[in-house]
Design a protein around this motif. Structure first.
Motif, PDB file in Angstrom:
ATOM      1  N   ARG A  83      -1.888   7.045   1.161  1.00 49.17           N
ATOM      2  CA  ARG A  83      -0.776   6.203   0.716  1.00 49.17           C
ATOM      3  C   ARG A  83      -1.058   4.760   1.086  1.00 49.17           C
ATOM      4  O   ARG A  83      -1.455   4.467   2.203  1.00 49.17           O
ATOM      5  N   LYS A  84      -0.815   3.885   0.135  1.00 46.55           N
ATOM      6  CA  LYS A  84      -0.996   2.467   0.397  1.00 46.55           C
ATOM      7  C   LYS A  84       0.323   1.895   0.891  1.00 46.55           C
ATOM      8  O   LYS A  84       1.349   2.046   0.244  1.00 46.55           O
ATOM      9  N   ARG A  85       0.264   1.265   2.045  1.00 51.64           N
ATOM     10  CA  ARG A  85       1.454   0.617   2.592  1.00 51.64           C
ATOM     11  C   ARG A  85       1.402  -0.864   2.275  1.00 51.64           C
ATOM     12  O   ARG A  85       0.371  -1.503   2.431  1.00 51.64           O
ATOM     13  N   THR A  86       2.519  -1.384   1.859  1.00 48.61           N
ATOM     14  CA  THR A  86       2.612  -2.805   1.641  1.00 48.61           C
ATOM     15  C   THR A  86       2.736  -3.475   3.007  1.00 48.61           C
ATOM     16  O   THR A  86       3.604  -3.110   3.792  1.00 48.61           O
ATOM     17  N   PRO A  87       1.892  -4.430   3.304  1.00 49.38           N
ATOM     18  CA  PRO A  87       1.935  -5.037   4.636  1.00 49.38           C
ATOM     19  C   PRO A  87       3.183  -5.883   4.879  1.00 49.38           C
ATOM     20  O   PRO A  87       3.526  -6.155   6.013  1.00 49.38           O
ATOM     21  N   VAL A  88       3.853  -6.306   3.818  1.00 54.06           N
ATOM     22  CA  VAL A  88       5.050  -7.125   3.979  1.00 54.06           C
ATOM     23  C   VAL A  88       6.230  -6.451   3.285  1.00 54.06           C
ATOM     24  O   VAL A  88       6.072  -5.768   2.281  1.00 54.06           O
TER      25      VAL A  88
END
Length: 122
Positions: A36-41
């Protein structure tokens, strides 16, 4: 739940909360979970920072404009309507500045909590 390993047997595995779990067989390898790609912001936090900056700018602008109009005194170009607008701006500027200060404090507190969560405890 349909999996080809236990479909003929007629039972399924569940976890401690009663949710169905993928059945594991020694003959069938487990499928790899997609990363899963997490949005850093967080976009909502960015929107709050933008709103906070706009509110602070609006408060300072309203305060300086209305106080500047009071200091220069009445000129022939000013009408009664502009005096009313200046009064409304001077009345609402402290509340806009207070809201900006409270939002800033809340966002800084939120960032501090997020920073603490990322750090290991000793």
């Amino acid at each position: 739940m349909k999996d080809h390993v236990h479909e003929r047997i007629g039972f399924r595995e569940i976890d401690e909360h009663g949710n169905a779990v993928q059945a594991v067989s020694p003959h069938v390898p487990e499928p790899a979970d997609p990363e899963r790609k997490r949005t850093p912001v967080n976009p909502f936090v960015i929107a709050l920072w933008v709103m906070d900056a706009g509110l602070a700018w609006l408060g300072f602008w309203a305060l300086t404009t209305s106080v500047g109009a009071m200091m220069t005194g009445p000129t022939p170009a000013q009408s009664a309507e502009s005096a009313q607008v200046n009064f409304m701006m001077l009345s609402n500027a402290p509340y806009a500045l207070l809201a900006a200060a409270l939002i800033t404090a809340g966002l800084l507190f939120w960032h501090a909590v997020q920073w603490q969560r990322k750090r290991p405890t000793r």
